[in-house]
Design an enzyme around this catalytic site. Structure first.
Site, mmCIF file in Angstrom:
data_model
loop_
_atom_site.group_PDB
_atom_site.id
_atom_site.type_symbol
_atom_site.label_atom_id
_atom_site.label_comp_id
_atom_site.label_asym_id
_atom_site.label_seq_id
_atom_site.Cartn_x
_atom_site.Cartn_y
_atom_site.Cartn_z
ATOM 1 N NE ARG A 12 25.716 100.857 -3.199
ATOM 2 C CZ ARG A 12 24.264 100.322 -3.278
ATOM 3 N NH1 ARG A 12 24.030 99.305 -3.758
ATOM 4 N NH2 ARG A 12 23.387 100.823 -2.663
ATOM 5 C CB SER A 62 25.756 105.738 0.503
ATOM 6 O OG SER A 62 24.190 105.563 0.980
ATOM 7 C CD GLU A 95 28.030 102.902 -1.872
ATOM 8 O OE1 GLU A 95 27.387 102.517 -0.762
ATOM 9 O OE2 GLU A 95 27.110 103.453 -2.731
HETATM 10 C C1 FAD Z 1 22.677 112.053 -4.496
HETATM 11 C C2 FAD Z 1 23.216 110.670 -4.798
HETATM 12 C C3 FAD Z 1 22.402 109.516 -4.860
HETATM 13 C C4 FAD Z 1 23.255 108.002 -4.684
HETATM 14 N N1 FAD Z 1 22.364 107.272 -4.602
HETATM 15 C C5 FAD Z 1 22.748 106.065 -5.012
HETATM 16 C C6 FAD Z 1 21.789 104.838 -4.798
HETATM 17 O O1 FAD Z 1 20.597 105.070 -4.581
HETATM 18 N N2 FAD Z 1 22.393 103.643 -5.220
HETATM 19 C C7 FAD Z 1 23.711 103.624 -5.447
HETATM 20 O O2 FAD Z 1 24.249 102.147 -5.517
HETATM 21 N N3 FAD Z 1 24.616 104.395 -5.307
HETATM 22 C C8 FAD Z 1 24.230 105.651 -5.336
HETATM 23 N N4 FAD Z 1 24.889 106.968 -5.429
HETATM 24 C C9 FAD Z 1 26.265 106.747 -5.850
HETATM 25 C C10 FAD Z 1 27.000 106.867 -7.174
HETATM 26 O O3 FAD Z 1 25.785 107.304 -7.859
HETATM 27 C C11 FAD Z 1 27.149 105.406 -7.666
HETATM 28 O O4 FAD Z 1 27.925 104.680 -6.947
HETATM 29 C C12 FAD Z 1 27.271 105.397 -9.259
HETATM 30 O O5 FAD Z 1 27.407 103.840 -9.526
HETATM 31 C C13 FAD Z 1 28.663 105.900 -9.821
HETATM 32 O O6 FAD Z 1 28.285 106.128 -11.049
HETATM 33 P P1 FAD Z 1 29.265 107.309 -11.865
HETATM 34 O O7 FAD Z 1 29.019 107.205 -13.248
HETATM 35 O O8 FAD Z 1 29.222 108.676 -11.162
HETATM 36 O O9 FAD Z 1 30.903 106.423 -11.533
HETATM 37 P P2 FAD Z 1 32.073 107.668 -11.183
HETATM 38 O O10 FAD Z 1 31.924 108.149 -10.068
HETATM 39 O O11 FAD Z 1 32.317 108.398 -12.612
HETATM 40 O O12 FAD Z 1 33.035 106.226 -11.028
HETATM 41 C C14 FAD Z 1 32.759 105.153 -10.030
HETATM 42 C C15 FAD Z 1 34.086 104.383 -10.400
HETATM 43 O O13 FAD Z 1 33.576 103.459 -11.569
HETATM 44 C C16 FAD Z 1 34.654 103.463 -12.485
HETATM 45 N N5 FAD Z 1 33.982 103.616 -13.822
HETATM 46 C C17 FAD Z 1 33.208 104.500 -14.163
HETATM 47 N N6 FAD Z 1 32.818 104.480 -15.703
HETATM 48 C C18 FAD Z 1 33.616 103.381 -16.006
HETATM 49 C C19 FAD Z 1 33.533 102.433 -17.218
HETATM 50 N N7 FAD Z 1 32.851 103.040 -18.160
HETATM 51 N N8 FAD Z 1 34.394 101.287 -17.301
HETATM 52 C C20 FAD Z 1 35.229 101.198 -16.220
HETATM 53 N N9 FAD Z 1 35.084 101.866 -15.039
HETATM 54 C C21 FAD Z 1 34.238 102.988 -14.846
HETATM 55 C C22 FAD Z 1 35.476 104.723 -12.108
HETATM 56 O O14 FAD Z 1 36.959 104.357 -12.691
HETATM 57 C C23 FAD Z 1 35.366 104.534 -10.580
HETATM 58 O O15 FAD Z 1 36.283 103.751 -10.052
HETATM 59 C C24 FAD Z 1 24.267 108.238 -5.105
HETATM 60 C C25 FAD Z 1 25.176 109.087 -5.577
HETATM 61 C C26 FAD Z 1 24.574 110.550 -5.351
HETATM 62 C C27 FAD Z 1 25.513 111.808 -5.404
#
Ligand code: FAD
Length: 298
Positions: free
Chosen positions: A171, A221, A291
């Site tokens: 993570r 999570s 997380e």
């Molecule tokens: C229903 C559900 C299920 C999930 N299951 C999992 C799972 O199985 N495994 C898991 O690991 N996670 C899971 N997650 C958590 C989440 O989806 C992950 O952490 C995911 O990686 C976040 O991606 P995002 O695009 O939504 O990032 P955001 O929430 O938009 O951003 C997260 C971070 O990344 C940064 N960021 C985003 N894009 C960029 C970029 N292009 N360059 C630099 N920084 C950037 C943001 O500034 C922020 O700090 C789940 C979430 C939900 C809602």
């Protein structure tokens, strides 16, 4: 000229003032960002970051908002949405995905073109950028498994990072070290017949539906798993499933999920997170670490 006027004059971004972050985040909570800028090209992203800095505005990059909790007080600066950067193609046998491509779109592309390696992560509601930052993973498969390189914007320089340079860990990663923006990534997924890839993808999606709350607002999570254990199991054993604070509730289906109802506030989620940590420390002597990321003032 103010920041919004500058963007209008020199870029093709879409700028919205005082945009509620609840419209753009998994929990569906959070106050307004002073500037919400949707970028559709790498050039515009670079110009927007450059200008925000010149105007003295803090910048927060946003993918799909599924790992962030914005404060009810909002964000005094510029949130840049990257979902408009969504090129997805094959390039010299590798799969090239821009930072705003969703893992679901990536996996759909893999099914269609007969690539294996994204089946298990297909149900994570992330963009490539957010997933690489978090080294998102599921069922033993990680977004970084088949990564060849990530293209980033580091200050005003474009760089290509090898997988090793990305420093992937549980993570976490070094991909955005020093405030880098992830622009895109290339993956060397092995070939496999489309029907098998489709079947595997569906199996993983169905496993996810069985174990996680579906159709609810959440950020997945809340806590990282402590070494050798599972945060969800610990929370469940402590009897915290169903614990509620305002419109935020510990999911009864998965102890490590907080789900929100209409009317919930970011403060509800924040308070519930801290209450879970307090109880788990007291009853299990385990310190849970988040997380999810808190943004703004709580
Ligand atoms: C229903 C559900 C299920 C999930 N299951 C999992 C799972 O199985 N495994 C898991 O690991 N996670 C899971 N997650 C958590 C989440 O989806 C992950 O952490 C995911 O990686 C976040 O991606 P995002 O695009 O939504 O990032 P955001 O929430 O938009 O951003 C997260 C971070 O990344 C940064 N960021 C985003 N894009 C960029 C970029 N292009 N360059 C630099 N920084 C950037 C943001 O500034 C922020 O700090 C789940 C979430 C939900 C809602």
């Amino acid at each position: 000229m103010d920041f919004a006027e500058w963007l209008k004059k020199f870029t093709s971004v879409k700028t919205t003032l005082s945009e509620p972050m609840k419209k753009h985040t998994g929990y569906g909570v959070g106050g307004a960002a002073d500037y919400f800028v949707e970028c559709f090209s790498v050039r515009d992203l670079r110009e927007t970051i450059y200008a925000a800095k010149a105007f003295g505005l803090p910048v927060k990059l946003l993918g799909n908002g599924t790992n962030v909790l914005f404060s009810d007080k909002g964000f005094r600066g510029c949130v840049i949405s990257l979902k408009g950067l969504n090129t997805l193609k094959t390039e010299n046998g590798a799969v090239f995905a821009a930072c705003g491509v969703s893992l679901s779109a990536l996996s759909g592309f893999c099914v269609k073109n007969g690539f294996t390696g994204a089946e298990a992560i297909s149900g994570i509601p992330a963009t490539i950028g957010g997933a690489l930052k978090m080294n998102a993973s599921a069922y033993g498969q990680s977004v970084s498994d088949y990564l060849v390189c990530a293209n980033v914007l580091d200050g005003d320089k474009f760089k290509t990072l090898s997988k090793e340079e990305c420093g992937f860990r549980y993570r976490e990663s070094d991909v955005i070290k020093g405030d880098r923006a992830v622009l895109s990534a290339s993956f060397a997924f092995p070939k496999k017949d489309s029907l098998t890839v489709k079947r595997l993808t569906e199996e993983y999606r169905s496993r996810r539906k069985d174990s996680q709350p579906c159709g609810c607002k959440s950020c997945g999570s809340v806590f990282k798993n402590p070494d050798g254990d599972f945060a969800g199991k610990i929370i469940d054993e402590a009897g915290l499933k169903g614990l509620t604070c305002g419109g935020a509730k510990v999911s009864v289906k998965h102890g490590n999920f907080i789900v929100t109802e209409t009317g919930a506030t970011a403060q509800d989620v924040y308070t519930l997170v801290n209450e879970i940590k307090r109880v788990i420390k007291k009853e299990k002597n385990v310190i849970l670490t988040e997380e999810i990321e808190f943004i703004g003032e709580f």
